[in-house]
Write a protein that holds these residues in place. Structure first.
Motif, short mmCIF file in Angstrom:
data_model
loop_
_atom_site.label_atom_id
_atom_site.label_comp_id
_atom_site.label_asym_id
_atom_site.label_seq_id
_atom_site.Cartn_x
_atom_site.Cartn_y
_atom_site.Cartn_z
N ARG A 107 28.48 8.85 32.87
CA ARG A 107 28.30 7.52 32.55
C ARG A 107 26.86 7.29 33.23
O ARG A 107 26.19 6.08 32.70
CB ARG A 107 29.38 6.44 32.93
CG ARG A 107 29.29 5.09 32.55
CD ARG A 107 30.55 4.37 32.72
NE ARG A 107 31.73 4.92 31.96
CZ ARG A 107 32.08 4.38 30.83
NH1 ARG A 107 31.46 3.35 30.30
NH2 ARG A 107 33.01 4.88 30.02
N LEU A 108 26.55 7.91 34.34
CA LEU A 108 25.30 7.53 35.03
C LEU A 108 24.10 8.36 34.73
O LEU A 108 24.45 9.48 34.33
CB LEU A 108 25.65 7.55 36.61
CG LEU A 108 26.96 6.79 36.92
CD1 LEU A 108 27.09 7.15 38.31
CD2 LEU A 108 26.42 5.14 36.93
N PRO A 109 22.85 7.84 34.66
CA PRO A 109 21.63 8.63 34.47
C PRO A 109 21.63 9.57 35.85
O PRO A 109 22.08 9.35 36.56
CB PRO A 109 20.53 7.75 34.31
CG PRO A 109 21.36 6.20 34.02
CD PRO A 109 22.57 6.26 34.74
N ASP A 110 20.93 10.70 35.23
CA ASP A 110 20.58 11.58 36.54
C ASP A 110 19.31 10.93 37.19
O ASP A 110 17.98 11.51 36.83
CB ASP A 110 20.27 12.88 35.95
CG ASP A 110 20.28 13.89 36.97
OD1 ASP A 110 20.09 13.47 38.24
OD2 ASP A 110 20.06 15.12 36.61
N PHE A 111 19.38 10.09 38.28
CA PHE A 111 18.32 9.36 38.95
C PHE A 111 17.50 10.66 39.60
O PHE A 111 16.33 10.57 39.83
CB PHE A 111 18.71 8.46 39.71
CG PHE A 111 19.08 7.16 38.89
CD1 PHE A 111 18.24 6.62 38.37
CD2 PHE A 111 20.36 6.80 39.14
CE1 PHE A 111 18.60 5.59 37.45
CE2 PHE A 111 21.01 5.79 38.28
CZ PHE A 111 19.95 5.28 37.57
N THR A 112 18.21 11.70 40.12
CA THR A 112 17.49 12.72 40.83
C THR A 112 16.35 13.43 39.76
O THR A 112 15.31 13.91 40.41
CB THR A 112 18.51 13.69 41.46
OG1 THR A 112 19.29 14.33 40.64
CG2 THR A 112 19.06 12.95 42.34
N LYS A 113 16.80 13.72 38.57
CA LYS A 113 16.07 14.35 37.80
C LYS A 113 14.83 13.31 37.19
O LYS A 113 13.90 13.75 37.24
CB LYS A 113 16.91 14.78 36.44
CG LYS A 113 15.98 15.20 35.39
CD LYS A 113 16.91 15.73 34.15
CE LYS A 113 16.19 16.40 33.12
NZ LYS A 113 16.90 16.57 31.91
N THR A 114 15.10 12.08 37.25
CA THR A 114 14.04 11.07 36.88
C THR A 114 12.80 11.21 38.23
O THR A 114 11.77 11.16 37.71
CB THR A 114 14.58 9.99 36.83
OG1 THR A 114 15.74 9.97 35.48
CG2 THR A 114 13.53 8.59 36.29
N ALA A 115 13.47 11.27 39.28
CA ALA A 115 12.77 11.15 40.49
C ALA A 115 11.56 12.49 40.49
O ALA A 115 10.57 12.25 40.92
CB ALA A 115 13.44 11.07 41.83
N LYS A 116 12.38 13.62 40.12
CA LYS A 116 11.44 14.89 40.08
C LYS A 116 10.62 14.70 38.99
O LYS A 116 9.33 15.34 39.17
CB LYS A 116 12.27 16.04 39.96
CG LYS A 116 13.20 16.43 41.11
CD LYS A 116 14.10 17.42 40.97
CE LYS A 116 14.94 17.88 42.07
NZ LYS A 116 15.87 18.96 41.71
N GLU A 117 10.78 14.22 37.67
CA GLU A 117 10.04 14.01 36.62
C GLU A 117 8.80 13.46 36.98
O GLU A 117 7.34 13.56 36.54
CB GLU A 117 10.60 13.56 35.30
CG GLU A 117 11.45 14.80 34.99
CD GLU A 117 12.62 14.23 33.80
OE1 GLU A 117 12.34 13.04 33.57
OE2 GLU A 117 13.09 15.07 33.06
N LYS A 118 9.06 12.11 37.76
CA LYS A 118 7.94 11.32 37.93
C LYS A 118 7.27 11.41 39.27
O LYS A 118 6.45 10.51 39.44
CB LYS A 118 8.78 9.81 37.86
CG LYS A 118 8.97 9.18 36.67
CD LYS A 118 9.48 7.73 36.72
CE LYS A 118 10.02 7.10 35.36
NZ LYS A 118 10.40 5.64 35.27
N ASP A 119 7.95 12.43 39.87
CA ASP A 119 7.18 12.69 41.24
C ASP A 119 7.02 11.63 42.12
O ASP A 119 5.96 11.25 42.59
CB ASP A 119 5.74 13.58 41.14
CG ASP A 119 5.21 14.16 42.12
OD1 ASP A 119 5.95 14.56 42.96
OD2 ASP A 119 4.04 13.97 42.25
N THR A 120 8.19 10.94 42.29
CA THR A 120 8.13 9.70 43.12
C THR A 120 8.35 10.14 44.48
O THR A 120 9.11 11.17 44.71
CB THR A 120 9.47 8.74 42.85
OG1 THR A 120 10.50 9.52 42.90
CG2 THR A 120 9.00 8.20 41.27
N ASN A 121 7.87 9.61 45.58
CA ASN A 121 8.01 9.84 46.88
C ASN A 121 8.55 8.61 47.50
O ASN A 121 8.15 7.33 47.44
CB ASN A 121 6.71 9.94 47.45
CG ASN A 121 6.58 10.30 48.97
OD1 ASN A 121 6.59 9.55 49.80
ND2 ASN A 121 6.42 11.39 49.28
#
Length: 435
Positions: free
Chosen positions: A199-213
């Motif tokens: 039910r939850l988005p994969d925020f860890t994957k999103t963070a890697k894709e967007k290269d967030t720090n």
């Protein structure tokens, strides 16, 4: 966030999260409700009992600070259920009546599993389960459900514990209580895992894709004036909320109310909490989150002012009850909006943890400061005067919170306009989908 089915279809999940939010704190805090039985069961003294609370509190402070990083960098579907399971497993170790250092270590573990890896991630899960225009109802249902579950289960468990002790003795009664709380945490954790895993988005994957720090996101949040407005709003409202316990002894001291009647007034707060959360959630999602927060602050002030001006006579009990009802309803309505109101700021859900890294520890810092202020009032001023100074302090806090909320609205005009359009245009679509 628009990829989920929204608040209406997620209500059962939100109630499950409310159960999780209650269950996580049963083990760390049950010692207060069964104080003497706890001392006797483990053979510890008052100083050692106090040290357990200090260790838990110290780790909780660290957890509030670093929990935002966990929320943004760890898989929510793992850390939230996992925290409950580890909390319960640590509780089972208590059954061995371990040496005191191990006992202390268990409370340290709970400081991690109920705050660091649990609270901020849980708040992010809640934000994910409702659409942008439904945030108030989602958080309100959580707070409402947690309050009612805690109140109802507390009474039932207390009655069951008392009956069990009469039959099998205090020692076995305490053993049964620990087993129940520990297994409840483990079972609820397992259920949460299966409920949340798809039910939850994969925020860890999103963070890697967007290269967030994370550090960069924290710095960005630090520079946003809205962040500091939210800190003030949370601190001022939560400061009044955690001080509500002083209303009960005030009723006894000022009105000559019996201890039993004053206790009933204290328990009545749970009913007012339910009403306040429901009303606040409904209105906030229709009229605006910060608009409802402003209303909450005004009505909290009305409730506190009512405590101050009500004539000290049982003849005016009706006025006192109305004041307490207004205060309770809208302070809990405000609490339900603490994280929901972030939707009006420029805080993407993917990096929500960076903002809560700042907001949560500073806002909840009221829990450390307000008891000192309240104690100073009662020790410095005699009798009713101490309460009057205390309540006047509450009014000052609320006024500061009101000004902060006005400032927050000034900085969020564009986002509030977007949400207003969503409410106006998306209501029919949401109703059709829910149907």
């Amino acid at each position: 966030m628009d990829n989920n089915v929204g608040y209406k279809k997620n209500r059962p999940i939100i109630l499950l999260i409310a159960l999780a939010g209650m269950t996580a704190y049963l083990l760390p805090y049950f010692r207060y409700y069964y104080y003497d039985a706890y001392l006797a069961y483990f053979g510890i003294n008052d100083l050692q009992m106090g040290a357990l609370g200090s260790v838990y509190g110290a780790l909780a402070i660290v957890g509030y600070c670093l929990g935002g990083w966990v929320a943004d960098r760890a898989p929510l579907k793992i850390v939230v259920p996992g925290s409950l399971v580890v909390t319960g497993a640590a509780g089972l170790i208590l059954l061995t009546k371990p040496a005191y250092p191990v006992h202390v270590a268990i409370y340290a573990i709970w400081g991690i599993t109920t705050i660091l890896t649990f609270w901020n991630p849980l708040m992010k899960v809640l934000r994910t389960l409702s659409r942008s225009e439904e945030q108030a109802r989602g958080y309100a249902l959580f707070d409402m459900g947690r309050g009612i579950l805690n109140f109802g289960s507390g009474l039932l468990i207390m009655a069951a514990f008392t009956a069990l002790c009469r039959v099998v003795g205090d020692t076995r009664g305490m053993t049964g209580l620990i087993v129940f709380y520990a297994l409840e945490a483990i079972i609820v954790g397992v259920i949460c895992y299966f409920a949340l895993r798809n039910r939850l988005p994969d925020f860890t994957k999103t963070a890697k894709e967007k290269d967030t720090n994370f550090a960069r996101e924290v710095l960005k949040a630090l520079k946003m004036p809205t962040t500091w407005m939210l800190v003030i709003i949370m601190f001022t409202t939560y400061g009044v909320i955690i001080s509500y316990t002083y209303v009960v002894p005030y009723c006894t001291a000022a009105f000559g109310m019996s201890a039993a009647l004053a206790g009933i007034m204290g328990y009545a707060a749970n009913g007012f909490r339910f009403a306040g959360c429901w009303i606040g959630g409904q209105i906030a999602d229709r009229k605006g989150l910060s608009s409802m927060m402003l209303a909450n602050l005004v009505l909290m002030a009305v409730g506190v002012a009512g405590l101050l001006v009500t004539p000290k006579s049982m003849k005016f009990m009706w006025m006192l009850i109305i004041s307490i009802a207004i205060l309770c309803m809208f302070m809990y309505s405000a609490q339900a909006l603490h994280y929901a109101i972030m939707e009006e700021g420029n805080y993407p859900i993917e990096t929500m943890g960076a903002a809560t890294f700042i907001i949560t520890p500073l806002g909840y810092g009221a829990e450390s400061i307000m008891p000192l202020f309240n104690g100073w009032c009662l020790s410095t001023f005699d009798g009713i005067s101490g309460y009057r100074v205390m309540f006047t302090g509450f009014l000052i806090l609320i006024a500061i919170g009101f000004l902060a909320c006005m400032g927050y609205r000034h900085f969020t005009k564009e986002r509030r306009a977007e949400l207003a359009k969503l409410r106006a245009g998306g209501g029919a679509a949401a109703e059709a989908e829910a149907g």
